[in-house]
Design an enzyme around this catalytic site. Sequence first.
Site, PDB file in Angstrom:
ATOM      1  N   HIS A   1      60.301  51.112  26.469  1.00 35.94           N
ATOM      2  CA  HIS A   1      59.297  51.437  25.434  1.00 35.94           C
ATOM      3  C   HIS A   1      58.974  50.221  24.572  1.00 35.94           C
ATOM      4  CE1 HIS A   1      60.237  55.663  26.444  1.00 35.94           C
ATOM      5  NE2 HIS A   1      61.476  55.226  26.465  1.00 35.94           N
TER       6      HIS A   1
ATOM      7  N   SER B   1      41.943  25.741  20.939  1.00 31.97           N
ATOM      8  CA  SER B   1      40.838  26.486  20.356  1.00 31.97           C
ATOM      9  C   SER B   1      39.857  25.486  19.764  1.00 31.97           C
ATOM     10  CB  SER B   1      41.365  27.413  19.262  1.00 31.97           C
ATOM     11  OG  SER B   1      40.330  27.727  18.350  1.00 31.97           O
TER      12      SER B   1
ATOM     13  N   LYS C   1      46.155  26.005  17.674  1.00 33.22           N
ATOM     14  CA  LYS C   1      46.320  26.952  18.769  1.00 33.22           C
ATOM     15  C   LYS C   1      46.632  26.292  20.118  1.00 33.22           C
ATOM     16  CE  LYS C   1      45.675  30.906  18.896  1.00 33.22           C
ATOM     17  NZ  LYS C   1      44.532  31.800  18.747  1.00 33.22           N
TER      18      LYS C   1
ATOM     19  N   ASN D   1      46.714  28.261  23.726  1.00 34.92           N
ATOM     20  CA  ASN D   1      46.566  29.601  24.306  1.00 34.92           C
ATOM     21  C   ASN D   1      46.969  29.631  25.780  1.00 34.92           C
ATOM     22  OD1 ASN D   1      45.459  30.456  21.849  1.00 34.92           O
ATOM     23  ND2 ASN D   1      43.408  29.794  22.480  1.00 34.92           N
TER      24      ASN D   1
ATOM     25  N   GLU E   1      46.583  34.679  31.033  1.00 39.44           N
ATOM     26  CA  GLU E   1      45.625  35.726  30.661  1.00 39.44           C
ATOM     27  C   GLU E   1      44.601  35.964  31.769  1.00 39.44           C
ATOM     28  OE1 GLU E   1      44.224  35.444  26.394  1.00 39.44           O
ATOM     29  OE2 GLU E   1      45.412  33.625  26.567  1.00 39.44           O
TER      30      GLU E   1
ATOM     31  N   GLN F   1      28.458  45.668  56.651  1.00 38.08           N
ATOM     32  CA  GLN F   1      28.220  44.268  56.276  1.00 38.08           C
ATOM     33  C   GLN F   1      28.712  44.007  54.844  1.00 38.08           C
ATOM     34  OE1 GLN F   1      24.720  42.088  57.800  1.00 38.08           O
ATOM     35  NE2 GLN F   1      24.005  42.094  55.698  1.00 38.08           N
TER      36      GLN F   1
HETATM   37  N1  ARG Z   1      26.077  40.987  59.958  1.00 37.22           N
HETATM   38  C1  ARG Z   1      26.522  42.211  60.532  1.00 37.22           C
HETATM   39  C2  ARG Z   1      27.757  42.701  59.782  1.00 37.22           C
HETATM   40  O1  ARG Z   1      28.298  41.982  59.040  1.00 37.22           O
HETATM   41  C3  ARG Z   1      26.878  41.994  61.966  1.00 37.22           C
HETATM   42  C4  ARG Z   1      26.778  43.231  62.787  1.00 37.22           C
HETATM   43  C5  ARG Z   1      25.391  43.665  62.872  1.00 37.22           C
HETATM   44  N2  ARG Z   1      25.184  44.712  63.819  1.00 37.22           N
HETATM   45  C6  ARG Z   1      24.080  45.431  63.804  1.00 37.22           C
HETATM   46  N3  ARG Z   1      23.987  46.348  64.690  1.00 37.22           N
HETATM   47  N4  ARG Z   1      23.128  45.256  62.955  1.00 37.22           N
HETATM   48  O2  ARG Z   1      28.179  43.827  59.942  1.00 37.22           O
END
Ligand code: ARG
Length: 465
Positions: free
Chosen positions: A164, A285, A291, A293, A298, A330
């Site tokens: 605590h 600072s 100071k 820091n 942090e 993606q």
């Molecule tokens: N740039 C795409 C990704 O990162 C690669 C695969 C794309 N495939 C597709 N069918 N559009 O996922």
Amino acid sequence: MSTNPLDNKAQAWSALFSEPMSELVKRYTASVGFDQRLWRADIDGSLAHAEMLAAQGIIAAQDLADIRRGMAQIGEEIESGRFEWKLDLEDVHLNIEARLTQLVGDAGKRLHTGRSRNDQVATDVRLWLRGEIDGLAALLADMQRSLVELAAQHAETVMPGFTHMQVAQPVSLAHHLLAYVEMFARDAERLADLRRRTNRLPLGAAALAGTSYPIDREQVARSLGFEALSQNSLDAVSDRDFALEFAAFASICMVHVSRLAEELVLWMSQNFGFIDLADRYCTGSSIMPQKRNPDVAELARGKTGRVVGHLMGLLTLMKGQPLAYNKDNQEDKEPLFDSVDTLRDTLRIMAEMVGGIVVKPEAMERAALRGYATATDLADYLVKKGLAFRDAHEVVAHAVKAAMQQGLDLAQLPLATLQGFHAAIGPDVFELLSLRGSLGTRNGLGGTAPAQVRSQIERHRARLA
Ligand code: ARG
């Protein structure tokens, strides 16, 4: 020189597209700005695929030779910064393939036989992450070594242990530091474990259903160092649970770092004064000349937020996706890349900073003396003299109250006063009431006694050698 179907993006898909993509859509859908860092994995994966295609008689030996030559040049171009990344070509895969065809002609156009960008990108990310995992494992070991070596100097340095955030019982600084070593050791275990599941080959899944070419996935796995093959093509191209596991590992590890960082910040404050951090990890600072820091600590604490955020982002990215591949995936890259970068830099800087900690043992000891940290020892002493623990607890509460009123520590009360609380108290009590006496008695496995702590240090040293 043959024509290159990848010369512009509309043509990369097929003759079906009659209208060019708008600039906005191009920017929105492109990933080349960030996924180009997968280039080496992409080339390695393509070479392994091409070697297999040649071995299986799917492409000619001459095609393979051309592909190797082209890829060698592309690798040099990228490394030297001469490669021209094109937004038009969307991602790292199409950029490299287009350049290959530009350089070697028809052989470049044959590379994509029996695969899809869907299994290609899944392979690339796994390969790339595997390399990063190995780098992080080494940094986690450095972090642990740095803590263990600091601990080795402080098996007898007494500080207050807290619950605590109140002074609870004396512990050694070494014992406290070794608690973090345990946390980082478990992080390393988690990392090794998720590496096995990351290291499985998706290539061969093609777009989603597998391929009709007589490919040899085992060969590709062997040449890329994958330890197993994905067993379902839909799963292979669509799930990113290896990235989720990594993000979970990174989050837990950053939370451990963050707790340590928080303690360093507290310990360096004037109210504790337990340690000093080397100047090179602190900043001043612009307004308060006195100071210093602990900015690095942090920031380590603060950067934990983004890594935990990436875990949430990735989980949310997956949750609504139907099988199999969707373009959503993606979006797995930036959070993954940033998690790796943040964790890598944080582990490196924290390990260095821990190595430069200046400990102030007198301040730690003074703090341990202020909070009646040996009260439990007095209760345990009375239990050994025959009292029930609850009764002993009550006796000691009275003794602590009296000591507080007089502004004294328990060990400073005269024997006669202590005996007024219970007749069983003898002169042997003073040994226990001292901080070191208290420390020495906690000599079971996992306890803070110097003998235990030293044997833990030896165990860690052997494990990390
Ligand atoms: N740039 C795409 C990704 O990162 C690669 C695969 C794309 N495939 C597709 N069918 N559009 O996922």
